[in-house]
Write a protein that holds these residues in place. Structure first.
Motif, mmCIF file in Angstrom:
data_model
loop_
_atom_site.group_PDB
_atom_site.id
_atom_site.type_symbol
_atom_site.label_atom_id
_atom_site.label_comp_id
_atom_site.label_asym_id
_atom_site.label_seq_id
_atom_site.Cartn_x
_atom_site.Cartn_y
_atom_site.Cartn_z
ATOM 1 N N LEU A 1 40.685 -19.499 72.321
ATOM 2 C CA LEU A 1 41.010 -19.778 71.142
ATOM 3 C C LEU A 1 42.649 -18.937 70.823
ATOM 4 O O LEU A 1 43.411 -19.721 70.064
ATOM 5 C CB LEU A 1 40.099 -19.116 70.221
ATOM 6 N N PRO A 2 43.010 -17.900 71.085
ATOM 7 C CA PRO A 2 44.379 -17.418 70.960
ATOM 8 C C PRO A 2 45.419 -18.292 71.360
ATOM 9 O O PRO A 2 46.385 -18.491 70.779
ATOM 10 C CB PRO A 2 44.293 -16.107 71.547
ATOM 11 N N ILE A 3 45.334 -18.799 72.681
ATOM 12 C CA ILE A 3 46.371 -19.719 73.209
ATOM 13 C C ILE A 3 46.699 -20.900 72.546
ATOM 14 O O ILE A 3 47.552 -21.348 72.247
ATOM 15 C CB ILE A 3 45.816 -19.766 74.698
ATOM 16 N N LEU A 4 45.279 -21.528 72.302
ATOM 17 C CA LEU A 4 45.445 -22.837 71.630
ATOM 18 C C LEU A 4 45.944 -22.665 70.274
ATOM 19 O O LEU A 4 46.927 -23.537 69.711
ATOM 20 C CB LEU A 4 44.007 -23.324 71.330
ATOM 21 N N ARG A 5 45.589 -21.576 69.312
ATOM 22 C CA ARG A 5 46.278 -21.375 67.908
ATOM 23 C C ARG A 5 47.632 -21.160 67.885
ATOM 24 O O ARG A 5 48.409 -21.803 67.245
ATOM 25 C CB ARG A 5 45.635 -20.221 67.601
ATOM 26 N N ASN A 6 48.150 -20.558 69.090
ATOM 27 C CA ASN A 6 49.600 -20.256 69.304
ATOM 28 C C ASN A 6 50.398 -21.603 69.610
ATOM 29 O O ASN A 6 51.630 -21.639 69.153
ATOM 30 C CB ASN A 6 49.982 -19.104 70.118
ATOM 31 N N THR A 7 49.806 -21.990 70.452
ATOM 32 C CA THR A 7 50.442 -23.552 70.991
ATOM 33 C C THR A 7 50.294 -24.544 69.830
ATOM 34 O O THR A 7 51.540 -25.198 69.682
ATOM 35 C CB THR A 7 49.439 -24.083 71.996
ATOM 36 N N LEU A 8 49.442 -24.600 69.052
ATOM 37 C CA LEU A 8 49.378 -25.264 67.865
ATOM 38 C C LEU A 8 50.697 -24.975 66.961
ATOM 39 O O LEU A 8 51.630 -25.696 66.362
ATOM 40 C CB LEU A 8 48.111 -25.610 67.015
ATOM 41 N N ALA A 9 50.361 -23.614 66.623
ATOM 42 C CA ALA A 9 51.603 -22.875 65.799
ATOM 43 C C ALA A 9 53.040 -23.193 66.354
ATOM 44 O O ALA A 9 53.963 -23.587 65.477
ATOM 45 C CB ALA A 9 51.350 -21.614 65.584
ATOM 46 N N GLY A 10 53.289 -23.272 67.534
ATOM 47 C CA GLY A 10 54.599 -23.098 68.117
ATOM 48 C C GLY A 10 55.089 -24.619 67.938
ATOM 49 O O GLY A 10 56.353 -24.777 67.735
ATOM 50 N N LEU A 11 54.187 -25.456 68.496
ATOM 51 C CA LEU A 11 54.675 -26.906 68.521
ATOM 52 C C LEU A 11 54.757 -27.698 67.117
ATOM 53 O O LEU A 11 55.837 -28.251 66.783
ATOM 54 C CB LEU A 11 53.559 -27.895 69.292
ATOM 55 N N ASN A 12 53.765 -27.190 66.029
ATOM 56 C CA ASN A 12 54.064 -27.863 64.739
ATOM 57 C C ASN A 12 55.234 -27.045 63.796
ATOM 58 O O ASN A 12 55.477 -27.635 62.953
ATOM 59 C CB ASN A 12 52.732 -27.604 64.031
ATOM 60 N N GLY A 13 55.636 -25.905 64.411
ATOM 61 C CA GLY A 13 56.657 -25.080 63.637
ATOM 62 C C GLY A 13 57.946 -25.383 64.171
ATOM 63 O O GLY A 13 59.009 -24.964 63.568
#
Length: 243
Positions: free
Chosen positions: A126-138
């Motif tokens: 979960l922490p890796i997935l959330r940050n991946t989404l935040a990084g790519l969408n940001g």
């Protein structure tokens, strides 16, 4: 070079402490007075440290590959509709306690490292997935449009623009996941995996505070060294892609 000094000092301190703990009987005699069994001797601390690190590294590698791949997939136009499903699956590892995952995995995988790895991978997604989404969408859409305007393909945009720009955020997610799993891996000792949790479990079972302290100190120092190492990597990444 200064950014790497702290993690190198902590790593060296961890290795030296693991090697010297068997000689620190006088200190632990103060912690556990009147006991003849002051130092955990079933396995060497260096062996347990090596096994503990191996479990965390393998689970982190698998978890990172799965979570980052899933994050990339659901941020593409053809995968956006799967975002809720992927998020729910990743959340399972955080909502179900690792002990419960181990209990469910042992009948299928047996005792030892396999169910421990399974639990660590689930718990770290979960922490890796959330940050991946935040990084790519940001990432600024104008940057992506500029890259496409230069003739880059979708794969080139992902590899040369999106991942480098989102890299520090993704690394922060991996950092959180790994740091959490350093402590969580100790639970694997309850089902036969060799980790730094061995002296902790033995100490709790036998009422030996010295054993518990020896395992806890090494686990805590390993977590500090790992966190410091990731901080150095993040700063280096930020400098490399600051432009």
């Amino acid at each position: 070079m200064r950014v790497w000094l702290a993690p190198l000092v902590l790593i060296a301190s961890l290795c030296l402490l693991a090697a010297w703990l068997p000689t620190m009987t006088p200190f632990f005699s103060w912690v556990e007075p009147g006991s003849d069994n002051l130092i955990y001797k079933r396995d060497s601390f260096l062996t347990l440290l090596q096994s503990h690190i191996w479990l965390v590294l393998v689970s982190a590698a698998i978890g990172t590959l799965v979570a980052v791949s899933a994050g990339i997939f659901v941020t593409r136009p053809f995968g956006r509709e799967f975002l809720p499903l992927v998020s729910q699956i990743a959340s399972i590892g955080q909502t179900v306690p690792p002990v419960a995952v181990l209990a469910l995995a042992v009948p299928l995988m047996g005792f030892g490292e396999k169910p421990t790895l399974f639990a660590l991978v689930l718990y770290g997604l979960l922490p890796i997935l959330r940050n991946t989404l935040a990084g790519l969408n940001g990432i600024n859409p104008a940057v992506l449009e500029s890259a496409k305007g230069m003739g880059m393909s979708s794969v080139q945009v992902l590899l040369k623009v999106e991942l480098p720009l989102a890299g520090r955020v993704i690394l922060a997610g991996i950092r959180t996941s790994v740091t959490i799993n350093i402590a969580t891996a100790a639970i694997g000792s309850t089902i036969g995996a060799r980790t730094l949790g061995d002296p902790v479990i033995a100490g709790l079972v036998n009422g030996n505070t010295a054993y518990v302290l020896q395992g806890a100190i090494l686990i805590g120092l390993l977590a500090l060294a790992t966190d410091s190492l990731f901080e150095a990597v993040e700063r280096t990444w930020a400098r490399a892609f600051s432009a």
